[in-house]
Motif scaffolding. Sequence first.
Motif, PDB file in Angstrom:
ATOM      1  N   ARG A  48       6.615  14.952  67.885  1.00  0.00           N
ATOM      2  CA  ARG A  48       6.525  15.716  66.636  1.00  0.00           C
ATOM      3  C   ARG A  48       5.072  16.049  66.300  1.00  0.00           C
ATOM      4  N   GLU A  69       9.851  18.968  57.867  1.00  0.00           N
ATOM      5  CA  GLU A  69       9.448  17.977  58.868  1.00  0.00           C
ATOM      6  C   GLU A  69       9.968  16.589  58.517  1.00  0.00           C
ATOM      7  N   GLU A  76      13.174  16.385  60.080  1.00  0.00           N
ATOM      8  CA  GLU A  76      12.999  16.192  61.520  1.00  0.00           C
ATOM      9  C   GLU A  76      12.672  14.737  61.836  1.00  0.00           C
ATOM     10  N   SER A 110      15.715  12.636  61.619  1.00  0.00           N
ATOM     11  CA  SER A 110      16.550  12.876  62.786  1.00  0.00           C
ATOM     12  C   SER A 110      16.048  12.117  64.005  1.00  0.00           C
ATOM     13  N   VAL A 111      14.743  12.111  64.197  1.00  0.00           N
ATOM     14  CA  VAL A 111      14.153  11.457  65.366  1.00  0.00           C
ATOM     15  C   VAL A 111      14.272   9.941  65.280  1.00  0.00           C
ATOM     16  N   ASP A 123      21.619  13.315  58.975  1.00  0.00           N
ATOM     17  CA  ASP A 123      20.813  14.100  59.907  1.00  0.00           C
ATOM     18  C   ASP A 123      21.420  15.487  60.115  1.00  0.00           C
ATOM     19  N   ALA A 132      20.504  17.919  62.037  1.00  0.00           N
ATOM     20  CA  ALA A 132      20.515  18.335  63.445  1.00  0.00           C
ATOM     21  C   ALA A 132      21.722  17.748  64.176  1.00  0.00           C
TER      22      ALA A 132
END
Length: 281
Positions: free
Chosen positions: A34, A58, A61, A64-65, A141, A143
């Motif tokens: 990222r 972000e 993101e 999600s990660v 999440d 994603a």
Amino acid sequence: MAEFHRIAAVLLREAGIELTEGKLPLVHSRLSGRLRSLGLRRYSDYCDYIESGDGEAELLEMLSVLTTNVTRFFREPHHFEYLRKHKMPELVAALKSGGRVRVWSAGCASGEEPYTLALTFLQEMPDIARYDFRILASDIDPAILRQAAAGLYPDRSLAQVPEPQRQRYFQPVADRPGCWKVGPEMRALITFRRLNLIGDWPFTRPFDVIMCRNVVIYFGAETKAQVWSRLVEQLRPGGWLITGHSERLSDAAAAATELLYTTTYRRREASSSPKENATCH
């Protein structure tokens, strides 16, 4: 280390997940990509960014990660078999008499759990789409929810799906050998929605079954107790809550339920249940 504690604080605040210092290598490895994609060299700059008004996308993101999404079709299959044998006859009878049945897969990850629930109900009632039945599948999440809604899975994910069900309810993807697409009969039963278990829940009508497995395990003790209690409160009296193999209800949630089977709980009969004056599902 200071940046790790900042990231841990954000994850705790936004998702209720506690990170110990032993997770430092994992956080570093998962977030390094990222930083590269954003052109940042220091984790302190990344922390500043996700905590700023410009870093909202972000932040999603990052969630999600850092959240783990490990699942497969018919994971812990005994839960689905017990549900099929001991709860579904009652639910099928309710549907056929004009009733309403709602099931919630809380923390659905890439979708295998709610699709497995759909398969289990279709096995007992192939025409269930004609009745007032829905499965809500939620996750924090966005994603992974997009992946779940796409409904594309490799052969290995479907290893425990019986061949007759695979042939009836999945479609092979012509240009992707070894890939299967969830068919319309299952899709018609499921609504995917982003939902944070430590945030507001946008529904008030109760559920007949809630499956929340291997999600609350990542929360701290106080947050666990709060989430368990909220989940139990969102059940109809007599409704079921199914948790992960290493998870146990505590405090008020335990007192309000009875253990039926391995990590399978029934809400005790009570004089009141969640209000039924509105719903979003």
